[in-house]
Design an enzyme around this catalytic site. Structure first.
Site, PDB file in Angstrom:
ATOM      1  N   ASP A  43     -11.764  52.922 -24.121  1.00  0.00           N
ATOM      2  CA  ASP A  43     -11.137  53.745 -25.161  1.00  0.00           C
ATOM      3  C   ASP A  43     -12.069  54.851 -25.661  1.00  0.00           C
ATOM      4  OD1 ASP A  43      -9.187  51.685 -25.009  1.00  0.00           O
ATOM      5  OD2 ASP A  43     -10.168  50.571 -26.613  1.00  0.00           O
ATOM      6  N   GLU A 250       0.641  53.680 -27.042  1.00  0.00           N
ATOM      7  CA  GLU A 250      -0.582  53.610 -27.854  1.00  0.00           C
ATOM      8  C   GLU A 250      -1.488  54.789 -27.472  1.00  0.00           C
ATOM      9  OE1 GLU A 250      -2.321  49.800 -26.840  1.00  0.00           O
ATOM     10  OE2 GLU A 250      -2.794  50.436 -24.809  1.00  0.00           O
TER      11      GLU A 250
END
Ligand code: FUB
Length: 350
Positions: A43, A250
């Site tokens: 991420d 997301e």
């Protein structure tokens, strides 16, 4: 005898088939190598501070937590900040920037963070489940981009779900985008009110949307109620849950290019990174296509940043481990077409 021959034939066929598949897969070589391999990272939220690239990733660990449908095995407990003077340069791991034990309200699972700078202070935003197992977003500050960061005693009031990303517009105003469905719990929230545990979104329903909130001047609270960010198709229609190769799941990220706002995000269960373009940080954003094709591993999460005149996509895959929850961050150059659309990237050779 005939029965035995048939079994042998079937086994040989299966062996041949699996070798052929393996050979095909082996040909798909990663184009890029992990930025670090002494820890697992994912991420990656990248920013340029004082001319240097700083990456705020999740720090993946094998905590031994059993895998479940809500991503319980992503049981991270701290953050490390990485930095480098340029893409291809030496990557520095600055050590622990924030530990879950120093966040008074935190329960478990430190997921994807992001950071921003204002007036000599660096702000780290992070999603973590509170003691009731509900994701909230916290903020921590430091005088240095690499930390260590000191967490505020409470989560940001009115915050929920996961994957905060902060975008500073040219006028200095900072906005936070956030949200993620399934394990990210976005489906539990309606009109910014908690509905309790609910089923995951179903086919036939309008797809859930990421949220945006303008940040207050001190960057420690929302200056307004979070709003939904509309992502629409070319006809202006919202996506349905059925369009799961295009709808938001997301990992929202916003960057600006030639005066337009680009919202990119992951489609989760179909593993694409997609993008949409708008004329305001609030949207609506019109879907334009796939930014990055699926990577090895389940999740696909990224950031986009400009450095020394080039645009880069920071992303992750599972090259080092082959395990969904033990990922490694990578980077590659991103290019635009003349009409402002982005050339679709593939992290592997054919
Ligand atoms: O790293 C934990 C979660 O996995 C992130 O918050 C999601 O975006 C997915 O990458």
């Amino acid at each position: 005898m005939f029965y035995k021959e048939k079994i042998n034939f079937t086994l040989s066929f299966l062996l041949f088939f699996s070798l052929a598949l393996q050979a095909q897969d082996n040909k798909r070589k990663p184009k890029n190598q992990p930025l670090v391999s002494h820890i697992y990272t994912a991420d990656p939220s990248a920013h340029v501070f004082n001319g240097r690239i700083y990456i705020y990733p999740s720090h993946d660990i094998d905590a031994g937590t059993k895998e479940d449908d809500e991503g319980g095995h992503f049981d991270m407990k701290d953050y490390h900040v990485l930095s480098m003077d340029k893409v291809g340069g030496k990557v520095t791991d600055h050590g622990v920037a924030l530990d879950i034990k120093d966040v008074p309200w935190a329960g478990r699972q430190m997921w994807a963070p992001d950071a921003v700078w204002k007036n000599g202070t660096f702000y780290l935003y992070f999603p973590v489940k509170d003691k009731e197992d509900v994701f909230r977003i916290g903020v921590a500050t430091s005088k240095k981009p690499e930390g260590p960061f000191k967490a505020e005693p409470e989560p940001i009031k009115g915050s929920y779900s996961i994957d905060p990303s902060v975008f500073k517009d040219k006028d200095g105003q900072v906005y936070m985008y956030f949200g993620g469905i399934w394990g990210g719990q976005l489906q539990r929230w309606k009109d910014n009110k908690y509905q309790g545990k609910t089923d995951n979104p179903k086919k036939g329903e309008v797809a859930r949307l990421p949220r945006i909130a303008k940040m207050s001047a001190d960057l420690k609270s929302f200056a307004e109620e979070p709003k939904e960010v509309k992502i629409v198709d070319e006809k202006g229609n919202l996506f349905m849950e059925d369009n799961n190769d295009k709808r938001f799941f997301e990992a929202a990220w916003v960057h600006k290019y030639n005066g337009k706002y680009y919202l990119s995000y992951s489609t989760g269960d179909t593993h694409n990174l997609c993008y949409a373009i708008g004329s305001s940080p609030y949207g609506p954003f019109t879907y334009k296509g796939v930014l990055l094709k699926p990577v090895q591993g389940w999740t696909n999460h990224h950031s986009i940043v400009q450095h020394q005149g080039k645009w880069y996509l920071f992303y992750h895959d599972v090259q080092l481990t082959g395990k969904t929850h033990l990922r490694n961050v990578k980077v590659m150059e991103l290019k635009y077409n003349a009409d402002g659309t982005i050339k679709t990237l593939d992290a592997y050779t054919d």
